[in-house]
Motif scaffolding. Structure first.
Motif, PDB file in Angstrom:
ATOM      1  N   PRO A 246       6.194   7.606  -0.741  1.00 61.54           N
ATOM      2  CA  PRO A 246       7.386   8.260  -0.169  1.00 61.54           C
ATOM      3  C   PRO A 246       8.165   9.079  -1.183  1.00 61.54           C
ATOM      4  N   TRP A 247       7.951   8.845  -2.478  1.00 57.21           N
ATOM      5  CA  TRP A 247       8.714   9.566  -3.494  1.00 57.21           C
ATOM      6  C   TRP A 247       8.179  10.982  -3.756  1.00 57.21           C
TER       7      TRP A 247
ATOM      8  N   SER B 137       5.336  -4.566   7.257  1.00 53.90           N
ATOM      9  CA  SER B 137       4.458  -3.569   7.863  1.00 53.90           C
ATOM     10  C   SER B 137       5.220  -2.337   8.329  1.00 53.90           C
ATOM     11  N   GLU B 138       6.514  -2.502   8.620  1.00 56.28           N
ATOM     12  CA  GLU B 138       7.326  -1.349   9.018  1.00 56.28           C
ATOM     13  C   GLU B 138       7.613  -0.420   7.840  1.00 56.28           C
ATOM     14  N   LEU B 139       7.611  -0.986   6.624  1.00 55.57           N
ATOM     15  CA  LEU B 139       7.942  -0.190   5.431  1.00 55.57           C
ATOM     16  C   LEU B 139       6.699   0.305   4.707  1.00 55.57           C
ATOM     17  N   PHE B 140       5.633  -0.509   4.675  1.00 54.12           N
ATOM     18  CA  PHE B 140       4.450  -0.173   3.903  1.00 54.12           C
ATOM     19  C   PHE B 140       3.192  -0.352   4.736  1.00 54.12           C
ATOM     20  N   PRO B 141       2.151   0.455   4.468  1.00 51.23           N
ATOM     21  CA  PRO B 141       0.833   0.122   5.013  1.00 51.23           C
ATOM     22  C   PRO B 141       0.330  -1.142   4.313  1.00 51.23           C
TER      23      PRO B 141
ATOM     24  N   ARG C  37       0.379   8.173   6.953  1.00 50.82           N
ATOM     25  CA  ARG C  37       0.017   7.148   5.970  1.00 50.82           C
ATOM     26  C   ARG C  37       0.302   7.612   4.549  1.00 50.82           C
ATOM     27  N   ALA C  38       0.169   8.909   4.309  1.00 56.79           N
ATOM     28  CA  ALA C  38       0.426   9.440   2.966  1.00 56.79           C
ATOM     29  C   ALA C  38       1.883   9.255   2.562  1.00 56.79           C
TER      30      ALA C  38
ATOM     31  N   GLU D  22      -8.514   2.133  -2.122  1.00 51.09           N
ATOM     32  CA  GLU D  22      -8.373   1.541  -3.452  1.00 51.09           C
ATOM     33  C   GLU D  22      -7.376   2.285  -4.331  1.00 51.09           C
ATOM     34  N   ASN D  23      -6.938   3.479  -3.900  1.00 46.64           N
ATOM     35  CA  ASN D  23      -6.003   4.283  -4.688  1.00 46.64           C
ATOM     36  C   ASN D  23      -4.905   4.829  -3.792  1.00 46.64           C
ATOM     37  N   CYS D  24      -4.259   3.920  -3.075  1.00 40.31           N
ATOM     38  CA  CYS D  24      -3.289   4.357  -2.073  1.00 40.31           C
ATOM     39  C   CYS D  24      -2.006   4.908  -2.683  1.00 40.31           C
ATOM     40  N   LEU D  25      -1.781   4.709  -3.984  1.00 37.53           N
ATOM     41  CA  LEU D  25      -0.547   5.186  -4.622  1.00 37.53           C
ATOM     42  C   LEU D  25      -0.782   6.433  -5.467  1.00 37.53           C
ATOM     43  N   VAL D  26      -1.846   7.162  -5.181  1.00 38.11           N
ATOM     44  CA  VAL D  26      -2.145   8.395  -5.924  1.00 38.11           C
ATOM     45  C   VAL D  26      -1.816   9.590  -5.026  1.00 38.11           C
ATOM     46  N   PRO D  27      -0.678  10.250  -5.239  1.00 36.65           N
ATOM     47  CA  PRO D  27      -0.256  11.344  -4.335  1.00 36.65           C
ATOM     48  C   PRO D  27      -1.248  12.498  -4.294  1.00 36.65           C
TER      49      PRO D  27
END
Length: 875
Positions: free
Chosen positions: A291-292, A36-40, A285-286, A254-259
């Motif tokens: 993070p990349w 939880s410290e690294l990712f939501p 959260r973004a 549902e699309n948390c990895l879409v910058p």
């Protein structure tokens, strides 16, 4: 694994799963905490964690820890199930001091967060009303007793709370609104107010507008990006900030990895809502999800500065950004520039010196050193070749600090980094010197520019002459004219030499092209001279085996066009033993040793291939036609697999090696082991090794060893530079997951095609790699990355069984090289007719009936070869 790479998301999930199965509660809690410290965390992970903690929480102090955990959970994503679980858990603490008010507070926060959720919001409203109804039951006086004024007041207050909840809910477009309205009518003793009815009807109309978007989401497959974007556009037109925020949050869950989705959401919050807690939470959260992506970090720093966050927090967030693992060198330049801009805005330049100014200068120096040490070592490039950060530092020193001495030192450093050859760099320096320096340094800079510039020397020469015309003495003018003339004379001389060299190369290319053209013409003429006349063909029909029969023997068999993995030999070649044909010998005597060697090949006795030995035989293809002694070469190669019984190379009628052969072993296991040599490079070409299978008996057989269907754990990469090696590509890919295999796609000659397949351990790693690598620059080439899903392979059309024997097309129709790639018609346009696939002549060519003919196709008179020749010659 996590000790090596703490950012392995799937490894965290696997560890948590194993610890939960084993019942290691202490270790399980620690593993969840680290993740939880690294990712939501997703809704499922949070619910599992919360349920485990609720089981263990018995005392009040432990309940407080569960409350803290719920508070962390509702901040990661907006999830109705977590809010509902939070509210229901808080009801269990109703007996504590202030318990009722705490439950109401949590319900109100839940309604604010997800009460507008069209499909899941109703459950929260109903739970809240059930809670208030339970309170109402406890406040009722005992049967037969008269309530006191205090009790009566409490009852009225509680009833009003329930009325208010009904009215608030009915004003919101939610699924099953009709049932809620009916429930209110039944519960309420008084008629429903007109205002509530009006709001209810308005909400119903709004629900009808939302239903198509909800239905589209229900039927769509993950990730539903297009459907969510359409829904967002719809809500944006309506303009309700709460609804817009909620649909964005639903899409991001549902699309948390879409910058790009995070960027659009944050832009909306920054420009429209401007609520500090809400804005900063979304930005945080973004960057935790993506993070990349450097753009999200830059927007976060700007938002923190905009909302007056303290300097220490902003600096700490910048340090986190540096450790985020950006995928391009230029990303680090951008994040440094954003931070330096922030530090510059803090400085009061009216003071000669200040703590903020020293911090800015220190940051500039650190940025230059960081890009030189960290970034160049990692990416093998600077990311800032034009030294934009040093240029900005020089401008700050010159314009804001009046420190031209420091600015000149910085520009000297910039020029020593390979920028002295560019005219625009010198002119930037000149303009800065012109605005904040003196004429002497301007003149000195332009003299150096004239000497060093190689791209546009005329430009800097013109600027120098303009300076001297306005401010210089006669001596200055003469010196400038002499310097510019000498420089331009040298430049013109160099350009003339380069032009001559280029012209010579162009002339050589033209001569080579002319030679190739002449050779093709001679080859065409020789083929035309050898071509039999029409009369000779008619003689062949009458039984004469003269030139017609000889030409038929000399034409090599047609080869299938394949992908290199299949057997490329026609059945006719198998039948004749693949060792040349027994046609008549040419009387011409060879004039060189190469032709002698080829002629000697014709004397080799023809050996029929024994299909019973297919199990101990492999078919080898894609070999070099110029291979000398293929038997010796291949025997040395295949003896490592087992004892070789025989090697049968295939030669053409002229005795030249055709690039494929059969290798027969003593044992079957040796043949199986030989298949491992497939794609081995032999004399500069990848050798194809495949099982020996009769395609007549096994028409569906194929040896293409790679999947042609969707593989979610494998990536397809295009746009790679041809010089990219497997090791270099692996270095790029392994940063995003564990790479199992990499295959660079090559042509039949072994040359790369700029394509590759990369296989990861699982789908999650592959998906993450697509997001991070698509659009990445590799050796100045922008690559495209997608999940591997090759198009369906085109199968050759099978002729109808009834017509195959009657209208079989001889392979000689297509010439010595088989079908041409363009499939151009050689028939004169004047003779072409509309195609009629139902009518075919006996010689295998399509017989088209004239457009004006009224006869059906079956009654059209068939033409003989003589009739066809007469038609061509217009007799």
């Amino acid at each position: 694994k996590l000790s090596i790479n703490a950012f392995d998301y799937n490894c965290h999930l696997d560890l948590i799963k194993l610890l939960r199965q084993e019942g290691e509660l202490i270790k399980l809690r620690r593993a969840r905490q680290k993740m939880s410290e690294l990712f939501p965390l997703t809704e499922e992970i949070w619910l599992d964690w919360l349920k485990d903690e609720i089981k263990m929480a018995s005392e009040s102090s432990e309940r407080e820890k569960v409350y803290e955990l719920f508070e962390r959970a509702v901040k990661d994503y907006i999830c109705p199930e977590i809010w509902l679980e939070y509210a229901q858990y808080s009801i269990g603490g109703i007996g504590q001091e202030g318990g009722i008010e705490k439950v109401r507070s949590i319900f109100e926060r839940a309604l604010t967060a997800v009460g507008l959720h069209v499909t899941k919001g109703t459950a929260l409203w109903e739970a809240y009303r059930e809670f208030e109804n339970a309170i109402l039951e406890t406040a009722q006086p005992a049967p037969g007793s008269v309530p006191s004024p205090e009790q009566q007041q409490m009852l009225c207050s509680q009833l009003e709370k329930i009325h208010t909840l009904f009215r608030r809910q009915l004003g919101i477009p939610l699924l099953d609104m009709e049932a809620s309205y009916a429930e209110y009518e039944e519960w309420s003793e008084d008629p429903i107010p007109e205002t509530t009815v009006k709001n209810y009807k308005k909400a119903l109309q709004q629900l009808e507008k939302c239903k198509p978007y909800e239905e589209a989401l229900l039927s769509a497959e993950t990730p539903k990006l297009a459907e969510y974007q359409a829904y967002i556009d719809f809500e944006m037109k309506a303009g309700d900030p709460a609804r817009i925020q909620l649909i964005y949050e639903r899409a991001l869950a549902e699309n948390c990895l879409v910058p790009d989705l995070w960027a659009r959401y944050n832009q909306y919050l920054d420009r429209q809502l401007k609520v500090k807690e809400l804005v900063l939470s979304a930005h945080d959260r973004a960057v935790r999800n993506c993070p990349w992506t450097v753009g999200l970090w830059i927007r976060y720093l700007l938002a923190m500065e905009r909302h007056r966050v303290d300097h220490g927090t902003i600096s700490e967030m910048f340090e986190k950004a540096l450790n985020a693992g950006f995928i391009q060198a230029t990303d680090y330049v951008e994040i440094w520039q954003a931070y330096l801009d922030y530090l510059r805005r803090r400085v009061d330049f009216t003071q000669d010196s200040s703590k903020e100014l020293e911090e800015l200068r220190s940051a500039f120096a650190r940025a230059v050193e960081y890009l030189k040490q960290e970034v160049e070592e990692r990416f093998s490039e600077s990311g800032d070749p034009s030294c934009t950060i040093m240029q900005n530092w020089a401008r700050v020193e010159a314009r804001l600090c009046n420190n031209m001495q420091k600015a000149r030192e910085l520009w000297d450093n910039i020029m020593t980094k390979g920028n002295a050859k560019y005219a625009n760099m010198w002119l930037e320096y000149y303009n800065l010197e012109r605005a904040h320096g003196d004429t002497q340094h301007c003149r000195k800079a332009l003299h150096r520019a004239v000497q060093c510039t190689s791209d546009y020397p005329e430009h800097v020469c013109e600027v120098l002459l303009t300076l001297e015309r306005i401010e210089g003495t006669l001596e200055d003018w003469d010196a400038a004219v002499q310097k510019t003339e000498n420089r331009l004379a040298r430049v013109n001389e160099q350009r003339a030499k380069a032009a001559e060299k280029e012209a010579a190369l162009a002339k050589q290319e033209e001569e080579k092209a002319e030679q190739r053209k002449q050779a093709r013409a001679e080859k065409k003429a020789s083929k035309k001279a050898k071509k039999p006349r029409t009369g000779d063909k008619r003689k062949a029909e009458d039984g004469d085996e003269g030139e017609w029969g000889q030409e038929e023997e000399e034409q090599p068999s047609k080869r299938h066009k394949g992908d290199g993995d299949g057997v490329l030999v026609e059945d006719m070649e198998v039948e004749t033993g693949l060792f040349g044909r027994s046609g008549p010998e040419k009387p011409d005597r060879p004039t060189n040793q190469k032709e002698k060697a080829s002629t000697s090949r014709k004397d080799i006795p023809r050996v029929l291939h024994d299909s019973s030995k297919d199990s101990v035989t492999v078919f080898v293809s894609n070999l070099s036609y110029n291979m000398a002694d293929p038997e010796v070469k291949l025997k040395e190669l295949f003896e490592s697999c087992g004892e070789v019984a025989e090697i049968r190379p295939v030669f053409s009628n002229k005795g030249t090696f055709r690039g494929y052969c059969y290798v027969e072993f003593k044992e079957e296991k040796s043949a199986l082991q030989a298949l491992g040599l497939d794609r081995k490079v032999v004399e500069g070409r990848p050798m194809f090794v495949s099982p020996c299978v009769d395609k007549n008996k096994n028409p569906d057989f194929k040896v293409f060893r790679y999947s042609t269907t969707l593989e979610k754990h494998k990536l397809f990469i295009s746009g790679l530079p041809f010089s990219c090696t497997k090791e270099e590509l692996e270095e790029v890919c392994k940063a995003h997951g564990n790479v199992k295999d990499i295959r660079l796609v090559t042509n039949r000659a072994g040359k790369p095609k700029g394509l590759a397949y990369v296989e990861y351990e699982n789908e999650a790693q592959a998906s993450q790699a697509v997001l991070k690598m698509d659009g990445l620059t590799v050796k100045e080439h922008v690559i495209k990355v997608a999940i591997s899903n090759p198009p369906l392979r085109k199968l050759p059309e099978k002729p109808e069984a009834g017509r195959a024997s009657q209208f079989a097309v001889p392979r000689q129709v297509y010439g010595a090289r088989g079908k041409g790639r363009t499939q151009l018609s050689m028939m004169p346009r004047a003779l072409q007719r509309q195609s009629n696939p139902a009518a075919k002549a006996e010689n295998g060519m399509v017989q088209n009936s004239p457009a004006t003919s009224s006869k059906p196709p079956e009654e059209t008179k068939k033409m003989s070869n003589a009739d066809f020749a007469n038609m061509l010659l217009k007799k």
